[in-house]
Structure formats: C-alpha cells, structure tokens
Scaffold this motif. Structure first.
Motif, short mmCIF file in Angstrom:
data_model
loop_
_atom_site.label_atom_id
_atom_site.label_comp_id
_atom_site.label_asym_id
_atom_site.label_seq_id
_atom_site.Cartn_x
_atom_site.Cartn_y
_atom_site.Cartn_z
N PHE A 29 0.82 -1.21 0.00
CA PHE A 29 0.00 0.00 0.00
C PHE A 29 0.86 1.27 0.00
O PHE A 29 0.35 2.37 0.19
N ALA A 30 2.17 1.09 -0.20
CA ALA A 30 3.13 2.21 -0.25
C ALA A 30 3.14 3.00 1.06
O ALA A 30 3.33 4.21 1.06
N LYS A 31 2.95 2.31 2.16
CA LYS A 31 3.03 2.92 3.49
C LYS A 31 4.37 2.49 4.11
O LYS A 31 4.43 1.66 5.01
N ASP A 32 5.45 3.08 3.58
CA ASP A 32 6.80 2.66 3.96
C ASP A 32 7.07 2.79 5.45
O ASP A 32 7.71 1.91 6.04
N GLU A 33 6.60 3.87 6.06
CA GLU A 33 6.86 4.07 7.48
C GLU A 33 6.23 2.96 8.33
O GLU A 33 6.87 2.42 9.24
N LEU A 34 4.99 2.59 8.02
CA LEU A 34 4.33 1.51 8.77
C LEU A 34 4.95 0.15 8.44
O LEU A 34 5.05 -0.71 9.31
N SER A 35 5.39 -0.04 7.21
CA SER A 35 6.04 -1.28 6.82
C SER A 35 7.33 -1.46 7.61
O SER A 35 7.60 -2.53 8.18
N GLU A 36 8.12 -0.40 7.68
CA GLU A 36 9.38 -0.46 8.42
C GLU A 36 9.14 -0.63 9.92
O GLU A 36 9.85 -1.37 10.59
N ALA A 37 8.13 0.05 10.46
CA ALA A 37 7.80 -0.08 11.87
C ALA A 37 7.35 -1.51 12.21
O ALA A 37 7.71 -2.05 13.25
N SER A 38 6.58 -2.12 11.32
CA SER A 38 6.14 -3.50 11.53
C SER A 38 7.32 -4.46 11.51
O SER A 38 7.41 -5.36 12.36
N SER A 39 8.23 -4.26 10.57
CA SER A 39 9.43 -5.11 10.50
C SER A 39 10.29 -4.94 11.74
O SER A 39 10.79 -5.92 12.30
N ALA A 40 10.46 -3.69 12.17
CA ALA A 40 11.25 -3.42 13.37
C ALA A 40 10.59 -4.02 14.61
O ALA A 40 11.28 -4.56 15.49
N GLY A 41 9.27 -3.95 14.68
CA GLY A 41 8.55 -4.55 15.81
C GLY A 41 8.73 -6.06 15.85
O GLY A 41 8.95 -6.64 16.91
N ALA A 42 8.66 -6.70 14.68
CA ALA A 42 8.88 -8.15 14.62
C ALA A 42 10.29 -8.49 15.08
O ALA A 42 10.49 -9.44 15.85
N ALA A 43 11.27 -7.72 14.64
CA ALA A 43 12.66 -7.97 15.03
C ALA A 43 12.84 -7.78 16.54
O ALA A 43 13.56 -8.57 17.18
N ALA A 44 12.19 -6.77 17.11
CA ALA A 44 12.29 -6.54 18.55
C ALA A 44 11.71 -7.71 19.33
O ALA A 44 12.29 -8.16 20.33
#
Length: 71
Positions: A29-44
């Motif tokens: 959906f071209a929501k890069d900020e939320l995509s990156e935040a979701s990836s970072a949350g998974a990594a955390a």
C-alpha cells in the motif's frame, strides 16, 4: 481526547508472523513508514522484547506461552 492504543496479545511466534505479514501489506500500500515499523517490531519481539507498539496497536507476548523467558 486521546485514543487508547489497541492491544493484541498472543504467542511470540504469532505476533512476529502477524507483524511480518503487516509489513508486507503496508509495503504493497506504499506505506513505507508503517512497513518499516512493523518489520522493526517483529525484530524486537524476536530479540526478546515483551511488547512493541506499531501505529495504534500494542503487541504483547502472552507470558504463559513465552519460550524465550523459559530459556
């Protein structure tokens, strides 16, 4: 009036899977900020965090199912 964040709990594996799926969806959906935040949350969570907040949702590991804390 501030809204309370939504809370989602589950096993660490379930939450990581959900966040990675969300990251992919936000990317499409071209929501890069939320995509990156979701990836970072998974990594955390994978790194041992007990909870993370992504957008308006707090993801909380159900302590009864947590294998990282058990060792």
């Amino acid at each position: 009036m501030a809204l309370e964040p939504m809370r989602k709990s589950g096993t660490r594996e379930e939450l990581v899977t959900d966040l990675l799926d969300s990251a992919q969806g936000w990317y499409h959906f071209a929501k890069d900020e939320l995509s990156e935040a979701s990836s970072a949350g998974a990594a955390a969570l994978q790194g041992g965090a007990d909870s993370v907040q992504v957008g308006h949702t707090v993801y909380v590991v159900d302590e009864g199912t947590d294998t990282v804390a058990d060792g």
